[in-house]
Structures are given as C-alpha cells and as structure tokens.
Design a protein around this motif. Structure first.
Motif, mmCIF file in Angstrom:
data_model
loop_
_atom_site.group_PDB
_atom_site.id
_atom_site.type_symbol
_atom_site.label_atom_id
_atom_site.label_comp_id
_atom_site.label_asym_id
_atom_site.label_seq_id
_atom_site.Cartn_x
_atom_site.Cartn_y
_atom_site.Cartn_z
ATOM 1 N N ASN A 1 5.773 39.887 12.082
ATOM 2 C CA ASN A 1 7.226 39.713 12.205
ATOM 3 C C ASN A 1 7.947 41.028 11.855
ATOM 4 O OD1 ASN A 1 9.726 38.037 12.307
ATOM 5 N ND2 ASN A 1 9.811 38.585 10.162
ATOM 6 N N PHE B 1 16.832 44.839 5.018
ATOM 7 C CA PHE B 1 17.196 43.424 4.897
ATOM 8 C C PHE B 1 15.944 42.548 5.031
ATOM 9 C CE2 PHE B 1 18.555 39.434 7.073
ATOM 10 C CZ PHE B 1 19.333 38.913 6.061
ATOM 11 N N GLU B 2 15.147 42.813 6.072
ATOM 12 C CA GLU B 2 13.930 42.015 6.291
ATOM 13 C C GLU B 2 12.976 42.149 5.101
ATOM 14 O OE1 GLU B 2 12.863 39.894 8.675
ATOM 15 O OE2 GLU B 2 14.715 40.042 9.814
ATOM 16 N N TYR C 1 19.875 29.393 7.292
ATOM 17 C CA TYR C 1 18.906 30.315 6.688
ATOM 18 C C TYR C 1 18.964 30.216 5.159
ATOM 19 C CZ TYR C 1 16.673 34.548 5.073
ATOM 20 O OH TYR C 1 15.876 35.417 4.370
ATOM 21 N N ARG D 1 11.226 32.453 7.990
ATOM 22 C CA ARG D 1 11.070 33.554 8.940
ATOM 23 C C ARG D 1 11.767 33.219 10.272
ATOM 24 N NH1 ARG D 1 6.243 34.208 11.168
ATOM 25 N NH2 ARG D 1 5.197 33.012 9.546
ATOM 26 N N ARG E 1 15.590 33.078 9.799
ATOM 27 C CA ARG E 1 16.136 34.431 9.651
ATOM 28 C C ARG E 1 16.193 35.122 11.020
ATOM 29 N NH1 ARG E 1 13.141 36.196 5.740
ATOM 30 N NH2 ARG E 1 11.652 37.432 6.902
ATOM 31 N N PHE F 1 19.066 33.792 13.083
ATOM 32 C CA PHE F 1 20.346 34.331 12.624
ATOM 33 C C PHE F 1 20.512 35.794 13.062
ATOM 34 C CE2 PHE F 1 22.492 36.456 8.852
ATOM 35 C CZ PHE F 1 23.785 36.192 9.275
#
Lengths: 137, 147
Positions: A24, A118-119, B18, B37, B40, B43
């Motif tokens: 991801n 952010f991730e 989220y 995940r 998120r 969003f």
C-alpha cells in the motif's frame, strides 16, 4: 477421521498483512521502496520497484535514525518519532515500529512529502499492534 | 445543495468513516488493519479527485491539500508549493487560536485576500484544502458552476 479444518497460522497472516501494508505504501506516487528493518539493520520485509541494495538500506536506516535520536536527546527533545532525510534525488523516511524494528520508505524527489508522511504516521499505530502480536506468537 | 458543498460533505463523511475505523477495537488486528487501510485510501483518493476537479474549474488558479503544512495532493505543479504549505500551517494555527479565544467553534475555513490573488483554506478531517484564484473571482459561484 481427520478434519479438513486447519488452525489459522496467525504468524503467517500477520506477516502477510505487513507485506500488504508495504505494498500500500508503494502505491503512493514517488515511493520506490518500503522496508521493515530490524534492530541489527537487517531487512525483514521489503517491497521495491527495482533492485536495491537491501543490506545498504537496512544499515543506513539504523545508523541515520540512531544518530538523529541521539541528537534529539542532546537537545532535550526526548524520543524520535520520524527521521526525514532530504537528498538530491529523493527522500528517506524512517520511523520506529516496535522492539527496534523500523519502517523505512525510499522516495523519488517528486513524491508528495505530506502524502508520504501522512501515510507513514497513520500506518505506524497499526504496525505496532501487528508487531507486538507477531513477536508474541 | 451545490456541487462543491456536496463534494465537501462527501469528503467529511469519508474522513469520519476513516476516523471511526481507527477507533475500532477488535481482537483481529489483521481485519482492523485492512479496514483502516481501505478507508484511508478511499478518503485520500476522494481528496485527490476533488483537487483535480477543482483545479480544472475556470477562474481557479490552483488547488492543493495539505497535512501539517506538507503537500498531500495538488492539481498542478505550483511554483511556491512549500511556501504555500507554510502559509497554510501558520494561518491555520493563528485562526485556531483566534477561534478558541472568540468561542467560534472548530475551524472550518479561512480566506486570505491579497491585492492580486486570494486563497481559501477549508478544513476537512485531518487535512486543509486550499484553493487559490485571482482576487476578483467569486469563489462560491465559480465552485458551484461545476456540474
């Protein structure tokens, strides 16, 4: 009579979820590698765009993070949550996970730093939980 | 409800979903992780889509989203993207302090109008959406002309 129901290998599933998290992170624009590095600087999980020197990534992430953490201690900033290395060709971001394990991201220069950060920040709490389960089973 | 307002409402809904997924407590950490995940991604993808759409509206110079003053999504390459982010962060901090002093409630939007251009900053969940345009553009009508 043997049952065809097998107990779930939780360690394997957690490792799979860690790989899914890394995949991801790799889907973010500009990210070229996402790795988990242990306290000895060895890469335990990695997703990458092309061939990279995993030993070099692991060792440098631990060295840079260690130096930054010591610098933070010297100036009374206590614990270090993230180290961002800005280089000519990109960024290296590293964040502690659990028990000396680190999450490291390598990006190109065009990566959106706010998106990557952010991730990373949002991923860490769940990675911490996964690792504490992973290490205790 | 106008187009832009509908988009903001949808983004707020996704941000809330989220936030709820983050508060989930479950013994199955793998399911929680996967759900977070996905929520998120939903969003952030919606934020990027809106930024792209707003950036293409006639009269709008640029649109970008920031998190903690760092760029998260942008409609096009902006010349002073970092300066823009720093301005967003500083403006948000000052506005939040002012809002608290005056009892305005949670910060929703800030508009900075200069002699030539203006910037509107809208708070959406953990992010700030920024829209810039020439001063004379009526942002509300420009944003609502999009169908």
């Amino acid at each position: 009579m043997s049952s065809n129901i097998h107990p779930l290998d939780t360690r394997k599933s957690q490792s799979g979820e860690i790989d899914a998290i890394l995949r991801n992170l790799m889907s973010i624009q500009g990210v070229t590698a996402a790795a988990i590095v242990d306290s000895d600087g060895l890469v335990t999980h990695i997703q990458r765009e092309s061939e990279v020197n995993t030993d070099a990534i692991g060792a440098s992430v631990q060295v840079v993070f260690g130096a930054a953490a010591r610098a933070a201690q010297h100036v009374g900033h206590h614990s270090t949550n993230m180290v961002i290395c800005e280089n000519t060709e990109g960024f290296i971001l590293s964040t502690p996970v659990e028990a000396g394990f680190m999450l490291a991201l390598i990006t190109q220069r065009d990566a959106l730093l706010g998106r990557v950060r952010f991730e990373l920040k949002e991923t860490i709490p769940v990675l911490k939980k996964l690792f504490s389960h992973y290490l205790n089973h | 409800m106008h187009w832009f307002q509908t988009q903001l409402t949808e983004l707020s809904r996704l941000a809330d979903e989220y936030a709820i997924s983050q508060r989930q407590s479950s013994s199955n950490i793998i399911n929680v992780s996967e759900k977070m995940r996905l929520k998120r991604a939903e969003f952030i993808n919606a934020v990027q889509t809106l930024v792209d759409k707003v950036g293409k509206i006639k009269g709008i110079s640029a649109c970008a989203a920031y998190h903690d003053g760092l760029i998260l999504a942008q409609s096009a390459q902006l010349a002073a993207i970092d300066a823009f982010g720093a301005t967003v962060q500083e403006s948000a901090r000052a506005a939040q302090q002012g809002a608290a002093l005056l009892g305005l409630g949670e910060l929703e939007q800030i508009v900075v109008v200069g002699a030539k251009n203006k910037v509107a900053m809208l708070s959406i969940g953990p992010l700030m959406l920024c829209i810039s345009s020439p001063k004379e553009i009526n942002l509300a009508s420009a944003l609502n002309r999009k169908t």
